[in-house]
Motif scaffolding. Structure first.
Motif, PDB file in Angstrom:
ATOM      1  N   MET A   1       0.837  -1.178   0.000  1.00 27.59           N
ATOM      2  CA  MET A   1       0.000   0.000   0.000  1.00 27.59           C
ATOM      3  C   MET A   1       0.888   1.249   0.000  1.00 27.59           C
ATOM      4  O   MET A   1       1.851   1.332   0.746  1.00 27.59           O
ATOM      5  N   PHE A   2       0.573   2.190  -0.853  1.00 27.32           N
ATOM      6  CA  PHE A   2       1.330   3.430  -0.992  1.00 27.32           C
ATOM      7  C   PHE A   2       0.991   4.373   0.153  1.00 27.32           C
ATOM      8  O   PHE A   2      -0.166   4.667   0.408  1.00 27.32           O
ATOM      9  N   LYS A   3       2.007   4.856   0.846  1.00 24.53           N
ATOM     10  CA  LYS A   3       1.815   5.824   1.926  1.00 24.53           C
ATOM     11  C   LYS A   3       2.669   7.049   1.608  1.00 24.53           C
ATOM     12  O   LYS A   3       3.897   7.007   1.691  1.00 24.53           O
ATOM     13  N   SER A   6       6.381   8.885   3.061  1.00 22.18           N
ATOM     14  CA  SER A   6       6.844   8.035   4.154  1.00 22.18           C
ATOM     15  C   SER A   6       8.179   7.357   3.893  1.00 22.18           C
ATOM     16  O   SER A   6       8.924   7.104   4.824  1.00 22.18           O
ATOM     17  N   ASN A  22       8.046   8.237  -4.403  1.00 27.41           N
ATOM     18  CA  ASN A  22       7.715   8.695  -3.068  1.00 27.41           C
ATOM     19  C   ASN A  22       8.986   8.974  -2.277  1.00 27.41           C
ATOM     20  O   ASN A  22       9.911   8.179  -2.272  1.00 27.41           O
ATOM     21  N   GLN A  50      -5.736   5.339  -4.921  1.00 31.42           N
ATOM     22  CA  GLN A  50      -5.253   5.139  -3.549  1.00 31.42           C
ATOM     23  C   GLN A  50      -4.025   5.997  -3.288  1.00 31.42           C
ATOM     24  O   GLN A  50      -3.911   6.628  -2.243  1.00 31.42           O
ATOM     25  N   ALA A  51      -3.103   6.055  -4.237  1.00 31.89           N
ATOM     26  CA  ALA A  51      -1.887   6.845  -4.066  1.00 31.89           C
ATOM     27  C   ALA A  51      -2.212   8.326  -3.931  1.00 31.89           C
ATOM     28  O   ALA A  51      -1.701   9.013  -3.042  1.00 31.89           O
ATOM     29  N   SER A  54      -3.803   9.113  -0.663  1.00 34.27           N
ATOM     30  CA  SER A  54      -2.800   9.165   0.397  1.00 34.27           C
ATOM     31  C   SER A  54      -2.081  10.510   0.410  1.00 34.27           C
ATOM     32  O   SER A  54      -1.818  11.076   1.472  1.00 34.27           O
ATOM     33  N   ALA A  58      -2.357  13.214   3.491  1.00 34.21           N
ATOM     34  CA  ALA A  58      -1.144  13.679   4.170  1.00 34.21           C
ATOM     35  C   ALA A  58      -1.055  15.201   4.144  1.00 34.21           C
ATOM     36  O   ALA A  58      -0.688  15.828   5.147  1.00 34.21           O
TER      37      ALA A  58
END
Length: 86
Positions: A1-3, A6, A22, A50-51, A54, A58
């Protein structure tokens, strides 16, 4: 999962047609992504969704978010006239 923001990972969509890089300082999106009416495209669209979700989460969570980063010029995006068009 892309965060977002991070670590130093890369999300590749449809091979490496579109990459989401990232790091702690920035998220960079590069490439071209063709989304057709098929399951592969749905999977790619969901991963991109989803990316980006995120990234948005953030940024919204950062209370002291500046107007622009220190290494970016403060000029707002704008449209310029095409110099090759009469």
């Amino acid at each position: 999962m892309f965060k977002a923001y991070s670590n130093d990972d890369v999300l590749n969509l449809q091979g490496d047609a579109l990459t989401v890089s990232n790091s702690a300082a920035q998220v960079e999106i590069a490439g071209t992504l063709a989304l057709k009416r098929d399951k592969r495209s749905l999977k790619a669209a969901l991963a991109l969704h989803q990316a980006l979700g995120s990234v948005i989460a953030a940024l919204q969570a950062q209370a002291d978010l500046p107007e622009h980063s220190a290494d970016e010029p403060p000029a707002a995006p704008h449209v310029i006239d095409n110099p090759f068009q009469r």
